[in-house]
Design a protein around this motif. Structure first.
Motif, PDB file in Angstrom:
ATOM      1  N   SER A  25       0.935  -1.266   0.281  1.00 24.46           N
ATOM      2  CA  SER A  25       0.252  -0.038  -0.081  1.00 24.46           C
ATOM      3  C   SER A  25       0.841   1.124  -0.089  1.00 24.46           C
ATOM      4  N   LEU A  68      -8.410   3.062   1.417  1.00 22.93           N
ATOM      5  CA  LEU A  68      -8.015   2.538   2.839  1.00 22.93           C
ATOM      6  C   LEU A  68      -9.304   3.145   3.581  1.00 22.93           C
ATOM      7  N   HIS A  86       2.540  -2.306   4.421  1.00 27.86           N
ATOM      8  CA  HIS A  86       1.690  -1.135   4.471  1.00 27.86           C
ATOM      9  C   HIS A  86       2.427   0.216   4.736  1.00 27.86           C
ATOM     10  N   SER A  89      -0.422   6.233   4.372  1.00 28.12           N
ATOM     11  CA  SER A  89      -0.989   7.189   5.295  1.00 28.12           C
ATOM     12  C   SER A  89      -1.611   8.426   4.968  1.00 28.12           C
ATOM     13  N   ASN A 102      -5.967   6.249   8.443  1.00 30.18           N
ATOM     14  CA  ASN A 102      -4.795   5.590   9.322  1.00 30.18           C
ATOM     15  C   ASN A 102      -5.299   4.846  10.196  1.00 30.18           C
ATOM     16  N   THR A 106      -6.016   1.030   8.413  1.00 31.73           N
ATOM     17  CA  THR A 106      -5.195   0.098   8.784  1.00 31.73           C
ATOM     18  C   THR A 106      -5.944  -1.054   9.234  1.00 31.73           C
ATOM     19  N   ARG A 107      -6.926  -1.028  10.093  1.00 31.67           N
ATOM     20  CA  ARG A 107      -7.792  -1.905  10.707  1.00 31.67           C
ATOM     21  C   ARG A 107      -8.121  -3.045   9.615  1.00 31.67           C
ATOM     22  N   GLN A 123       4.535  -2.560   8.816  1.00 35.83           N
ATOM     23  CA  GLN A 123       3.785  -1.136   8.727  1.00 35.83           C
ATOM     24  C   GLN A 123       4.875  -0.436   8.906  1.00 35.83           C
ATOM     25  N   ARG A 155      -2.054   7.712  13.413  1.00 36.20           N
ATOM     26  CA  ARG A 155      -1.165   6.491  13.147  1.00 36.20           C
ATOM     27  C   ARG A 155      -0.748   5.860  14.145  1.00 36.20           C
ATOM     28  N   GLY A 158      -3.445   3.296  14.672  1.00 33.09           N
ATOM     29  CA  GLY A 158      -3.479   2.289  13.494  1.00 33.09           C
ATOM     30  C   GLY A 158      -2.570   1.405  14.080  1.00 33.09           C
ATOM     31  N   GLU A 159      -1.237   1.927  14.345  1.00 35.10           N
ATOM     32  CA  GLU A 159      -0.245   0.717  14.726  1.00 35.10           C
ATOM     33  C   GLU A 159      -0.662  -0.399  15.558  1.00 35.10           C
ATOM     34  N   THR A 162      -1.639  -3.599  13.726  1.00 39.78           N
ATOM     35  CA  THR A 162      -0.797  -4.293  13.326  1.00 39.78           C
ATOM     36  C   THR A 162      -0.148  -4.885  14.324  1.00 39.78           C
TER      37      THR A 162
END
Length: 326
Positions: A25, A68, A86, A89, A102, A106-107, A123, A155, A158-159, A162
């Motif tokens: 991505s 996204l 990934h 963003s 973000n 990401t989810r 990511q 962000r 979002g992390e 992951t």
């Protein structure tokens, strides 16, 4: 230095047996623009997720459309994929957009990867989640994140998707090189606004990462055999920080930036930036210690051969001079 150079391809190696397929991505963005050619040169089969941007579909085999911010558009994109990189963003002040891309994006991508049985999810994060600093020789887990912007807050959230899925997050601080629209342009604006001197003699220590070195770390983490099982947060930067003073000298030598001498207090510099109509947040980025410890990434074997700041700027000097009209 071009991303297809022998240094990069040789460092990654050519994968001729059981060639993995990697979904990328953000393949048309700043970092992705170096990652995708690197993967291609190594013989990796690439599937690039794009939204409202163009990529060379013929060269990189497979391009899929998806947004996204619209999880339904991601359905099935991880089918037959071995790893996900990934890199996408949203960077900006729009809170809703930050959350949609973000966080929710990401989810959704993590969920699709898990649904397809993908066992490697890497990511691109950001050390901006630690806030404005100062910090020196900061190791992963040594400090609670303190994000101050909508981008870094979203962000960080979002992390978590992951990390909860057993993936890896690479956090650089400042990234420079071909495609950079943030770091060196900000430095140039700051120098033009501060002809009388650098804040605190330019003593701030900064972790700067050349885009090709970051791309190599990301791709190694995604495709190298020993990357299996690698999880958690990794700082992605050279072992040695550079001072703002060193950065200014190197930018002057290779890019023709103003060579600012002298000294002034941090507050004086902030007032001068405001008077010049510049965003004083530049000082928080470049005038305060932001030095990361990247020992953990090196221990995994995915820290690339380091390229010094002078060599890095020289390699990208032509692009910067053209873009900044120097």
């Amino acid at each position: 230095m071009h991303p297809d150079s022998p240094r990069r391809v040789g460092a990654l190696g050519r994968l001729t047996v059981n060639r993995p397929r990697v979904l990328v991505s953000g393949g048309s963005g700043f970092i992705g623009g170096t990652v995708v050619p690197l993967l291609n040169s190594a013989g990796v089969r690439i599937r690039v997720l794009v939204h409202e941007q163009s990529v060379e579909a013929g060269r990189y085999a497979e391009v899929v459309d998806g947004d996204l911010a619209d999880p339904s558009s991601l359905r099935g994109i991880c089918r037959d994929v071995d790893a996900v990189l990934h890199l996408a963003s949203y960077v900006g002040k729009d809170e809703d957009r930050c959350g949609a891309v973000n966080v929710d994006g990401t989810r959704g991508l993590v969920q699709e990867a898990r649904r397809a049985g993908v066992d490697r999810f890497v990511q691109l994060g950001t050390a901006a989640v630690y806030g404005n600093g100062p910090f020196r020789d900061l190791a992963e887990g040594a400090m609670e994140p303190r994000p101050v912007s909508p981008t870094s807050r979203s962000r960080l959230v979002g992390e978590r998707f992951t990390l909860e899925a057993g993936g890896a997050v690479l956090r650089p601080y400042l990234v420079y090189g071909t495609g950079d629209r943030w770091v060196m342009p900000a430095l140039l604006r700051m120098l033009r606004a501060l002809p009388s001197g650098l804040p605190e003699r330019g003593a701030a220590l900064l972790s700067l990462t050349e885009v090709g070195s970051l791309a190599l770390s990301l791709t190694r983490m995604a495709v190298a055999h020993r990357a299996r099982g690698a999880a958690g947060v990794f700082h992605a930067c050279p072992s040695r920080p550079v001072s703002l003073r060193e950065l200014v000298a190197a930018a002057h030598r290779h890019l023709g930036f103003p060579l600012v001498g002298g000294d002034q207090s941090f507050e004086q510099a902030r007032q001068a930036l405001v008077a010049a109509g510049c965003d004083s947040h530049i000082l928080d980025l470049l005038g305060v210690d932001h030095w990361l410890d990247a020992t953990r990434l090196g221990a995994m074997g995915h820290h690339p051969p380091e390229i010094g700041l002078s060599a890095g700027l020289a390699a990208h000097a032509a692009w910067y001079r053209d873009q900044l009209m120097l």
